[in-house]
Design a protein around this motif. Structure first.
Motif, PDB file in Angstrom:
ATOM      1  N   PHE A  78      32.256  19.405  28.947  1.00  0.00           N
ATOM      2  CA  PHE A  78      32.945  18.728  30.027  1.00  0.00           C
ATOM      3  C   PHE A  78      32.106  17.637  30.695  1.00  0.00           C
ATOM      4  CE2 PHE A  78      34.896  23.064  30.091  1.00  0.00           C
ATOM      5  CZ  PHE A  78      36.106  22.681  29.537  1.00  0.00           C
ATOM      6  N   SER A  79      30.883  17.410  30.213  1.00  0.00           N
ATOM      7  CA  SER A  79      30.053  16.366  30.823  1.00  0.00           C
ATOM      8  C   SER A  79      30.500  15.005  30.302  1.00  0.00           C
ATOM      9  CB  SER A  79      28.580  16.603  30.507  1.00  0.00           C
ATOM     10  OG  SER A  79      28.359  16.471  29.126  1.00  0.00           O
ATOM     11  N   PRO A  80      30.509  13.969  31.145  1.00  0.00           N
ATOM     12  CA  PRO A  80      30.970  12.645  30.701  1.00  0.00           C
ATOM     13  C   PRO A  80      29.945  12.010  29.765  1.00  0.00           C
ATOM     14  CG  PRO A  80      30.216  12.547  32.954  1.00  0.00           C
ATOM     15  CD  PRO A  80      30.172  13.991  32.549  1.00  0.00           C
ATOM     16  N   ARG A  81      30.430  11.406  28.714  1.00  0.00           N
ATOM     17  CA  ARG A  81      29.564  10.707  27.766  1.00  0.00           C
ATOM     18  C   ARG A  81      30.002   9.244  27.719  1.00  0.00           C
ATOM     19  NH1 ARG A  81      29.600  15.115  22.938  1.00  0.00           N
ATOM     20  NH2 ARG A  81      28.506  16.709  24.104  1.00  0.00           N
ATOM     21  N   ILE A  93      35.580  33.258  30.420  1.00  0.00           N
ATOM     22  CA  ILE A  93      34.409  33.261  29.529  1.00  0.00           C
ATOM     23  C   ILE A  93      34.397  32.005  28.665  1.00  0.00           C
ATOM     24  CG2 ILE A  93      33.397  34.420  27.526  1.00  0.00           C
ATOM     25  CD1 ILE A  93      34.222  37.080  28.816  1.00  0.00           C
ATOM     26  N   VAL A  94      35.554  31.605  28.142  1.00  0.00           N
ATOM     27  CA  VAL A  94      35.624  30.410  27.305  1.00  0.00           C
ATOM     28  C   VAL A  94      35.272  29.164  28.110  1.00  0.00           C
ATOM     29  CG1 VAL A  94      37.229  28.891  26.066  1.00  0.00           C
ATOM     30  CG2 VAL A  94      37.217  31.336  25.602  1.00  0.00           C
ATOM     31  N   PHE A  95      35.844  29.011  29.302  1.00  0.00           N
ATOM     32  CA  PHE A  95      35.564  27.819  30.097  1.00  0.00           C
ATOM     33  C   PHE A  95      34.124  27.756  30.583  1.00  0.00           C
ATOM     34  CE2 PHE A  95      40.271  27.501  30.899  1.00  0.00           C
ATOM     35  CZ  PHE A  95      40.417  26.344  30.156  1.00  0.00           C
ATOM     36  N   VAL A  96      33.539  28.882  30.944  1.00  0.00           N
ATOM     37  CA  VAL A  96      32.140  28.889  31.381  1.00  0.00           C
ATOM     38  C   VAL A  96      31.221  28.553  30.214  1.00  0.00           C
ATOM     39  CG1 VAL A  96      30.272  30.401  32.188  1.00  0.00           C
ATOM     40  CG2 VAL A  96      32.467  30.396  33.358  1.00  0.00           C
ATOM     41  N   SER A  97      31.507  29.110  29.042  1.00  0.00           N
ATOM     42  CA  SER A  97      30.649  28.803  27.887  1.00  0.00           C
ATOM     43  C   SER A  97      30.797  27.339  27.467  1.00  0.00           C
ATOM     44  CB  SER A  97      30.956  29.736  26.725  1.00  0.00           C
ATOM     45  OG  SER A  97      32.279  29.554  26.297  1.00  0.00           O
ATOM     46  N   LEU A  98      31.988  26.773  27.552  1.00  0.00           N
ATOM     47  CA  LEU A  98      32.172  25.360  27.237  1.00  0.00           C
ATOM     48  C   LEU A  98      31.489  24.460  28.271  1.00  0.00           C
ATOM     49  CD1 LEU A  98      35.887  25.244  26.029  1.00  0.00           C
ATOM     50  CD2 LEU A  98      33.817  25.020  24.644  1.00  0.00           C
ATOM     51  N   ALA A  99      31.524  24.873  29.527  1.00  0.00           N
ATOM     52  CA  ALA A  99      30.856  24.080  30.562  1.00  0.00           C
ATOM     53  C   ALA A  99      29.348  24.123  30.374  1.00  0.00           C
ATOM     54  CB  ALA A  99      31.234  24.593  31.947  1.00  0.00           C
ATOM     55  N   LEU A 100      28.818  25.277  30.012  1.00  0.00           N
ATOM     56  CA  LEU A 100      27.374  25.379  29.775  1.00  0.00           C
ATOM     57  C   LEU A 100      26.959  24.625  28.513  1.00  0.00           C
ATOM     58  CD1 LEU A 100      26.665  29.090  30.713  1.00  0.00           C
ATOM     59  CD2 LEU A 100      26.055  27.042  32.000  1.00  0.00           C
ATOM     60  N   ALA A 101      27.841  24.493  27.548  1.00  0.00           N
ATOM     61  CA  ALA A 101      27.537  23.754  26.327  1.00  0.00           C
ATOM     62  C   ALA A 101      27.618  22.248  26.545  1.00  0.00           C
ATOM     63  CB  ALA A 101      28.478  24.172  25.212  1.00  0.00           C
TER      64      ALA A 101
END
Length: 133
Positions: free
Chosen positions: A119-122, A108-116
């Motif tokens: 983990f996207s490159p900036r 749940i934590v990793f999915v919510s962080l990925a949706l937020a």
């Protein structure tokens, strides 16, 4: 189930019944505490659900095996063995449950962080690092 009686032999005429050794009968009475003590739990249903729904590292399967062993011991009347196997099954079920809860929380934590978008490159200086032109 009682064992069959030994075959009878006819006594010789020179031997009387008083000379023969007497048999010994031992009567075991159950105490009040033994009669009121409930049989040990085997946690079979809990182990079955752990096996079907949360079988991390085969802990659920091991718990199920120990539960079946506990039930077999209970049927045979070995309450100390049933208690030992049942407690092992209980601890395996608790361990599998805790590990499964931790895994669900991590997912749940990793999915919510990925949706937020964590983990996207900036790239602060553009996609190639040279700045925007």
């Amino acid at each position: 189930m009682q064992s069959p009686l030994p075959p009878y032999e006819v006594l010789p005429t020179e031997v009387s019944m008083e000379e023969m050794p007497r048999s010994t009968t031992v009567v075991v009475e159950e105490t009040q505490q033994q009669q009121q003590q409930p049989p040990p739990r085997d946690h079979l249903v809990w182990s079955l659900f752990t096996t079907l729904y949360g079988n991390f590292c085969c802990l659920g399967l091991l718990a199920f095996v120990f539960s079946v062993k506990s039930r077999d011991r209970k049927v045979l009347g070995d309450y100390s063995g049933a208690l030992s196997y049942g407690s092992t099954a209980k601890y395996l079920n608790i361990t599998a449950l805790v590990i499964n809860i931790v895994i669900v929380i991590l997912v749940i934590v990793f999915v919510s962080l990925a949706l937020a978008g964590v983990f996207s490159p900036r790239h602060p200086y553009g996609p190639y690092g040279y700045g925007s032109t």
